[in-house]
Write a protein that holds these residues in place. Structure first.
Motif, mmCIF file in Angstrom:
data_model
loop_
_atom_site.group_PDB
_atom_site.id
_atom_site.type_symbol
_atom_site.label_atom_id
_atom_site.label_comp_id
_atom_site.label_asym_id
_atom_site.label_seq_id
_atom_site.Cartn_x
_atom_site.Cartn_y
_atom_site.Cartn_z
ATOM 1 N N SER A 10 49.535 47.058 45.252
ATOM 2 C CA SER A 10 50.961 46.970 45.608
ATOM 3 C C SER A 10 51.362 45.535 45.893
ATOM 4 N N PHE A 11 50.463 44.759 46.502
ATOM 5 C CA PHE A 11 50.749 43.350 46.753
ATOM 6 C C PHE A 11 50.649 42.538 45.471
ATOM 7 N N LEU A 12 49.625 42.812 44.687
ATOM 8 C CA LEU A 12 49.436 42.062 43.440
ATOM 9 C C LEU A 12 50.594 42.274 42.473
ATOM 10 N N ASN A 13 51.164 43.487 42.454
ATOM 11 C CA ASN A 13 52.303 43.755 41.578
ATOM 12 C C ASN A 13 53.510 42.904 41.980
ATOM 13 N N GLN A 14 53.732 42.775 43.284
ATOM 14 C CA GLN A 14 54.837 41.927 43.744
ATOM 15 C C GLN A 14 54.619 40.471 43.333
ATOM 16 N N VAL A 15 53.383 40.016 43.487
ATOM 17 C CA VAL A 15 53.072 38.621 43.161
ATOM 18 C C VAL A 15 53.179 38.376 41.662
ATOM 19 N N ALA A 16 52.712 39.338 40.863
ATOM 20 C CA ALA A 16 52.711 39.171 39.403
ATOM 21 C C ALA A 16 54.119 39.038 38.843
ATOM 22 N N ARG A 17 55.091 39.677 39.493
ATOM 23 C CA ARG A 17 56.478 39.618 39.008
ATOM 24 C C ARG A 17 57.227 38.406 39.546
ATOM 25 N N SER A 18 56.585 37.644 40.391
ATOM 26 C CA SER A 18 57.255 36.523 41.037
ATOM 27 C C SER A 18 57.097 35.232 40.244
ATOM 28 N N MET A 121 34.466 53.514 59.563
ATOM 29 C CA MET A 121 34.510 52.108 59.944
ATOM 30 C C MET A 121 35.980 51.682 60.068
ATOM 31 N N VAL A 122 36.263 50.897 61.080
ATOM 32 C CA VAL A 122 37.640 50.462 61.360
ATOM 33 C C VAL A 122 37.781 48.984 61.028
ATOM 34 N N ARG A 123 38.827 48.636 60.322
ATOM 35 C CA ARG A 123 39.109 47.240 59.980
ATOM 36 C C ARG A 123 40.612 47.071 59.841
ATOM 37 N N ALA A 124 41.039 45.835 59.615
ATOM 38 C CA ALA A 124 42.463 45.586 59.371
ATOM 39 C C ALA A 124 42.901 46.360 58.134
ATOM 40 N N ALA A 125 44.149 46.816 58.132
ATOM 41 C CA ALA A 125 44.634 47.644 57.034
ATOM 42 C C ALA A 125 44.719 46.891 55.717
ATOM 43 N N SER A 126 44.762 45.558 55.773
ATOM 44 C CA SER A 126 44.863 44.754 54.559
ATOM 45 C C SER A 126 44.463 43.322 54.877
ATOM 46 N N VAL A 127 44.269 42.516 53.841
ATOM 47 C CA VAL A 127 43.989 41.095 54.039
ATOM 48 C C VAL A 127 45.165 40.395 54.723
ATOM 49 N N PRO A 128 46.426 40.640 54.288
ATOM 50 C CA PRO A 128 47.536 40.024 55.012
ATOM 51 C C PRO A 128 47.587 40.416 56.489
ATOM 52 N N MET A 129 47.220 41.657 56.807
ATOM 53 C CA MET A 129 47.215 42.072 58.206
ATOM 54 C C MET A 129 46.118 41.341 58.973
ATOM 55 N N LEU A 130 44.957 41.155 58.358
ATOM 56 C CA LEU A 130 43.903 40.377 59.010
ATOM 57 C C LEU A 130 44.359 38.929 59.207
ATOM 58 N N ASN A 131 45.058 38.388 58.224
ATOM 59 C CA ASN A 131 45.606 37.033 58.381
ATOM 60 C C ASN A 131 46.561 36.970 59.570
#
Length: 200
Positions: A10-18, A121-131
């Protein structure tokens, strides 16, 4: 691009169209950070007791986010050739221990702040969220602000456990108070006659 937003489609699709991919990556990261702060920002030592329940929810998320950021600092960035970047993670039972709450984690998963995988296992929901976690936890004064919030919550809870006894229209006697409400015992007040000093 991968370092900023990871491999979520979903993130990559936004970036690809930008036209400006890196700018779009920054906008995605900022949106995730805003989402986290709007749901889980902490109010510090000046917070009113009316918002304590919400602040328990928010501070627990911040404590877990900080734990994941600290883990990343200790171990460094890990990349798996098959699965890609490995985000810092903790077992579900450990996450509950870190937060000292067992009931919040599923709601965090529901609103896409943390995620629980099939191996519990629990982690951030996404790389942007971890950022976002990293940026917030590295802000100057964050640890002190978090601790002040936790201390304020503890103080409010302590006040809620305090019971006040008001004695009115006392007569000139000795009053004896017995009991342990914290152990399920009631409080009993008895009156002992005051011994007058008798002069021989």
């Amino acid at each position: 691009v991968y370092e900023k937003i990871g491999g979520r489609l979903s993130f990559l699709n936004q970036v690809a169209r930008s036209k400006d991919m890196l700018h779009t990556c920054d906008k995605i990261c900022e949106a995730e950070k805003t989402w986290f702060l709007n749901n889980c920002w902490i109010l510090g030592e000046e917070m009113d007791d009316d918002v304590m329940d919400q602040q328990k929810y928010a501070s627990a998320a911040m404590v877990l986010a900080k734990a994941l950021v600290d883990q990343e600092k200790e171990r460094g960035s890990i990349y798996d050739p098959e699965t890609g970047r490995v985000l810092p993670q903790v077992p579900l039972h450990k996450a509950r221990e870190i937060m000292t709450r067992a009931d919040f984690i599923k709601d965090y998963d529901h609103i896409n702040i943390f995620t629980i995988d099939a191996q519990a296992m629990v982690r951030a929901a996404s790389v942007p969220m971890l950022n976002a976690f990293r940026q917030i936890c590295n802000e100057e004064g964050f640890e002190e602000h978090l601790q002040a919030t936790l201390d304020r919550i503890s103080a409010i809870e302590s006040l809620g456990r305090t019971r006040e006894i008001v004695a009115k229209d006392l007569i000139s006697n000795i009053y004896q108070i017995q009991g342990r409400p914290d152990k399920g015992q009631g409080v009993h007040v008895s009156v002992k006659a005051k011994e007058d000093n008798v002069n021989d």
